[in-house]
Design a protein around this motif. Structure first.
Motif, mmCIF file in Angstrom:
data_model
loop_
_atom_site.group_PDB
_atom_site.id
_atom_site.type_symbol
_atom_site.label_atom_id
_atom_site.label_comp_id
_atom_site.label_asym_id
_atom_site.label_seq_id
_atom_site.Cartn_x
_atom_site.Cartn_y
_atom_site.Cartn_z
ATOM 1 N N SER A 20 0.821 -1.205 0.000
ATOM 2 C CA SER A 20 0.000 0.000 0.000
ATOM 3 C C SER A 20 0.858 1.261 0.000
ATOM 4 O O SER A 20 1.878 1.352 0.684
ATOM 5 C CB SER A 20 -0.898 0.002 1.237
ATOM 6 O OG SER A 20 -1.443 1.294 1.426
ATOM 7 N N PHE B 258 0.093 3.894 1.341
ATOM 8 C CA PHE B 258 -0.023 4.565 2.639
ATOM 9 C C PHE B 258 1.064 4.117 3.603
ATOM 10 O O PHE B 258 1.277 4.726 4.638
ATOM 11 C CB PHE B 258 -1.396 4.310 3.254
ATOM 12 C CG PHE B 258 -2.508 4.970 2.500
ATOM 13 C CD1 PHE B 258 -2.550 6.350 2.370
ATOM 14 C CD2 PHE B 258 -3.509 4.232 1.914
ATOM 15 C CE1 PHE B 258 -3.561 6.972 1.669
ATOM 16 C CE2 PHE B 258 -4.527 4.837 1.210
ATOM 17 C CZ PHE B 258 -4.553 6.209 1.089
ATOM 18 N N ALA B 259 1.743 2.994 3.271
ATOM 19 C CA ALA B 259 2.772 2.482 4.174
ATOM 20 C C ALA B 259 4.093 3.222 3.993
ATOM 21 O O ALA B 259 5.025 3.012 4.761
ATOM 22 C CB ALA B 259 2.963 0.982 3.944
ATOM 23 N N LEU B 260 4.192 4.087 2.996
ATOM 24 C CA LEU B 260 5.443 4.814 2.761
ATOM 25 C C LEU B 260 5.608 5.946 3.772
ATOM 26 O O LEU B 260 4.641 6.406 4.369
ATOM 27 C CB LEU B 260 5.449 5.399 1.349
ATOM 28 C CG LEU B 260 5.423 4.393 0.195
ATOM 29 C CD1 LEU B 260 5.237 5.124 -1.122
ATOM 30 C CD2 LEU B 260 6.692 3.574 0.177
ATOM 31 N N LYS C 54 6.234 9.226 0.120
ATOM 32 C CA LYS C 54 4.929 9.506 -0.483
ATOM 33 C C LYS C 54 5.043 10.665 -1.463
ATOM 34 O O LYS C 54 4.470 10.639 -2.550
ATOM 35 C CB LYS C 54 3.914 9.887 0.595
ATOM 36 C CG LYS C 54 3.310 8.726 1.334
ATOM 37 C CD LYS C 54 2.337 9.247 2.388
ATOM 38 C CE LYS C 54 1.937 8.138 3.328
ATOM 39 N NZ LYS C 54 1.375 8.649 4.583
ATOM 40 N N ARG D 112 -5.594 0.831 6.332
ATOM 41 C CA ARG D 112 -5.372 2.244 6.136
ATOM 42 C C ARG D 112 -4.341 2.811 7.115
ATOM 43 O O ARG D 112 -3.531 3.638 6.773
ATOM 44 C CB ARG D 112 -6.709 2.959 6.344
ATOM 45 C CG ARG D 112 -6.780 4.352 5.880
ATOM 46 C CD ARG D 112 -8.229 4.752 5.891
ATOM 47 N NE ARG D 112 -8.948 3.973 4.912
ATOM 48 C CZ ARG D 112 -8.985 4.314 3.654
ATOM 49 N NH1 ARG D 112 -8.371 5.378 3.240
ATOM 50 N NH2 ARG D 112 -9.635 3.579 2.804
ATOM 51 N N ARG E 68 -1.930 1.285 8.664
ATOM 52 C CA ARG E 68 -0.586 0.705 8.646
ATOM 53 C C ARG E 68 0.409 1.725 8.113
ATOM 54 O O ARG E 68 0.217 2.293 7.046
ATOM 55 C CB ARG E 68 -0.557 -0.544 7.764
ATOM 56 C CG ARG E 68 0.344 -1.614 8.317
ATOM 57 C CD ARG E 68 0.494 -2.751 7.335
ATOM 58 N NE ARG E 68 -0.794 -3.284 6.898
ATOM 59 C CZ ARG E 68 -0.951 -3.908 5.744
ATOM 60 N NH1 ARG E 68 0.053 -4.067 4.925
ATOM 61 N NH2 ARG E 68 -2.129 -4.367 5.400
ATOM 62 N N GLY E 69 1.450 1.974 8.894
ATOM 63 C CA GLY E 69 2.442 2.946 8.440
ATOM 64 C C GLY E 69 1.983 4.380 8.649
ATOM 65 O O GLY E 69 2.610 5.305 8.192
ATOM 66 N N GLY E 70 0.892 4.566 9.370
ATOM 67 C CA GLY E 70 0.472 5.919 9.710
ATOM 68 C C GLY E 70 -0.433 6.504 8.648
ATOM 69 O O GLY E 70 -0.290 6.237 7.462
ATOM 70 N N MET E 71 -1.380 7.304 9.102
ATOM 71 C CA MET E 71 -2.252 8.009 8.169
ATOM 72 C C MET E 71 -1.451 9.110 7.501
ATOM 73 O O MET E 71 -0.309 9.351 7.828
ATOM 74 C CB MET E 71 -3.440 8.617 8.917
ATOM 75 C CG MET E 71 -4.567 7.633 9.210
ATOM 76 S SD MET E 71 -5.476 7.192 7.726
ATOM 77 C CE MET E 71 -6.451 8.673 7.522
#
Lengths: 253, 314
Positions: A146, A148-150, A155, B308, B310-313
């Motif tokens: 995902s 969002f994991a970056l 990002k 969502r 995971r790894g922070g919003m």
């Protein structure tokens, strides 16, 4: 000198609440350079930037006079396809905006909209754009995970890569390092040096210092007016206008 | 910790500190009791239902309990017609209200100009406040003749109930779904538009996926509202405890739902009789169904929420 890629001619923009965001702005932006729009807040920098790919269309009730020409053609002409324009003049925002989905899907989304179908071509463009955005080595083993994991910096570089994948002519950067730590900021700034060989970059910087570091040419805006513009080497060393000098030396802003 | 607090505490007399601690403890206690009480109440409700309804499960052979004949006078307690009735009416209602509700929410949240939205949203929320019995009247007087004219043997059918229920669950679905869309950061849309997506492409690919947990909740609450509704459904579905014959006409036959059965027959049964406890058994089944819907919603949203965060919003 060759014709400018972007030419702004006597541009006025008024918001629905009658505030004048831009007043009689004219400037030329040439190919393969980093052009910086700087100035204090509410100077109209972001407004001008958003006009270049007509994201300004989304704000209701604005009134515009004057022209913005891309390679000599008026971008506000009725026959212009806005989606196609935004692929030619792509934008990266202050807040990284990865789309829901994998890293791979983030980059291929715009390409698929543009009609690229072959998986081979998609894969090739994903790798090339990630390399150009200096992100490839960090994510090449997890393209399917995902977005969002970056991290924040990753990002933002993903968003840059997403724009690059479309092979635009112009990349608009609206304060792209605002949320980034100094190391990520340096990575993004370094990538600009390589990108301008292929693209034209128009950027609203995070600070005057950043403007001075990355700009080839710069324009100083104040309260919706263009105060002066020119080569960065001159602007940041010998500004001609007193207000520019005061802003650069930190007397206001 | 204590050392760090000392300079702050030094200016306040010790008595007062003790007093403040008590204040904190009391407030915390009250909040904790309030929080736990809702769990306790639900547990008590379920226990009560079990106590009254369990005899039905014990005394009636399961084969008969889930049989096809509901004739309490002849001591035949087959729940299947009622289950099927509820199912048909609910499925019909959801099939109507879901697409209508979600598209309305998308229109309100993404496409409608602000002034129109300001008018439409309060009106939709008023719809939620119409008493269900009034809608039942409406269904009976206005809708039923219409459906009979369409060629159904009677106007009081499962479809009539579905229409009324769909109308009742619409405000819930629209309101919650629109909130979910509204909560999607503007930057997502800009991000998609900036790489050449059209407005519809941005909605489909970016806004809807980002709003998915909220949309799920909207759907689940809508279904919950439909399956639990009683009065309006009782008035318009014809109340025949038959399993409708399969085929294209399945929605155009009279049915009876579980809720309507309880409401209609509770007043006539002898307390403690088998019939009485069977009605409670129906309550248990309803309880389990709504529990399952909620659990499902929680699971769907939970998985999505985890992915969502995971790894922070952002």
């Amino acid at each position: 000198m060759t014709d400018p890629l972007i030419a702004v001619r006597n541009l006025y923009l008024t918001y629905a609440d009658e505030t004048e965001a831009l007043r009689n702005v004219s400037l030329d932006i040439h190919r393969n350079q980093v052009f910086v729009l700087f100035g204090p807040s509410r100077a109209g920098k972001s407004t001008l930037l958003r006009l270049f790919n007509r994201l300004s269309d989304l704000i209701e009730g604005t009134q515009r006079r004057g022209e913005v020409l891309l390679a000599g053609r008026d971008i506000f002409a009725p026959e212009v396809n806005v989606s196609a324009l935004r692929r030619r003049v792509s934008m990266v925002f202050a807040v990284p905006t990865p789309l829901p989905g994998s890293i791979y899907a983030n980059i291929t989304y715009g390409l698929k909209l543009a009609g690229v179908r072959s998986e081979e071509e998609l894969g090739r463009r994903v790798e090339r754009s990630l390399r150009q955005a200096a992100l490839w080595d960090e994510v090449k083993d997890r393209l399917e995970s995902s977005a969002f994991a970056l991290s924040g910096g990753q990002k933002q570089r993903l968003c840059i890569a997403r724009s690059l994948a479309l092979e635009p002519e112009v990349i608009l950067l609206d304060n792209p390092t605002s949320g980034l730590d100094p190391i990520s900021t340096a990575t993004v700034e370094e990538s600009l040096y390589e990108l301008k060989a292929r693209y034209t970059i128009v950027m609203v910087p995070h600070s005057v210092q950043q403007a001075a570091r990355v700009a080839d040419n710069a324009a100083f805006l104040l309260d919706g007016e263009l105060i002066e513009s020119g080569p960065a080497a001159r602007m940041f060393v010998h500004p001609q206008d007193k207000r520019t000098e005061d802003y650069i030396t930190g007397r206001f802003g | 910790m204590a050392a760090a607090n000392q300079p702050l505490d030094a200016s306040i007399p010790p008595d007062e500190i003790a007093e403040r601690r008590w204040g904190e403890l009391i407030i915390e206690g009250v909040i904790r009791v309030a929080g736990i009480s809702s769990i306790v109440i639900i547990a008590l409700i379920f226990l009560f239902l079990l106590r009254e309804g369990l005899p039905a499960f014990l005394d009636i052979p399961l084969r008969q309990l889930f049989g096809t004949r509901w004739y309490p006078i002849e001591e035949m307690f087959g729940l299947l017609p009622l289950l099927v009735g509820s199912l048909i009416v609910t499925v019909g209602a959801v099939a109507i209200s879901l697409p209508l509700g979600l598209t309305t929410a998308i229109y309100l949240g993404e496409i409608a100009p602000p002034w129109l939205r300001e008018i439409l949203k309060p009106i939709i929320e008023v719809l939620a406040g119409i008493p269900s019995i009034v809608l039942g009247f409406l269904g009976w007087i206005a809708l039923a003749p219409l459906i009979q004219n369409l060629g159904a043997p009677t106007g009081l059918t499962a479809f009539t109930g579905s229409l009324i229920l769909a109308y009742m669950s619409l405000p819930t679905i629209i309101s919650i779904a629109e909130d979910a869309l509204y909560a999607v950061p503007k930057e997502y849309r800009d991000g998609a538009l900036a790489i050449g997506a059209t407005q519809w492409q941005a909605i489909w690919r970016v806004v809807l996926p980002a709003a998915r947990p909220g949309l799920m909740i909207a759907v689940m609450l809508g279904i919950g509202r439909a399956i639990g509704e009683t009065m309006a459904v009782m008035m318009v579905t014809g109340n025949a405890a038959n399993i409708p014959s399969l085929g294209s006409g399945i929605f155009f036959q009279p049915v009876r739902t579980m809720t309507a059965t309880i409401a209609a027959e509770m007043g006539e049964v002898a307390q403690g009789s088998l019939h009485y406890s069977t009605l409670f058994a129906i309550g248990i089944v309803l309880f389990l169904i709504s529990f399952a819907i909620n659990a499902l919603a929680g699971r769907l949203v939970g998985v999505e929420g985890l992915r969502r965060s995971r790894g922070g919003m952002l």
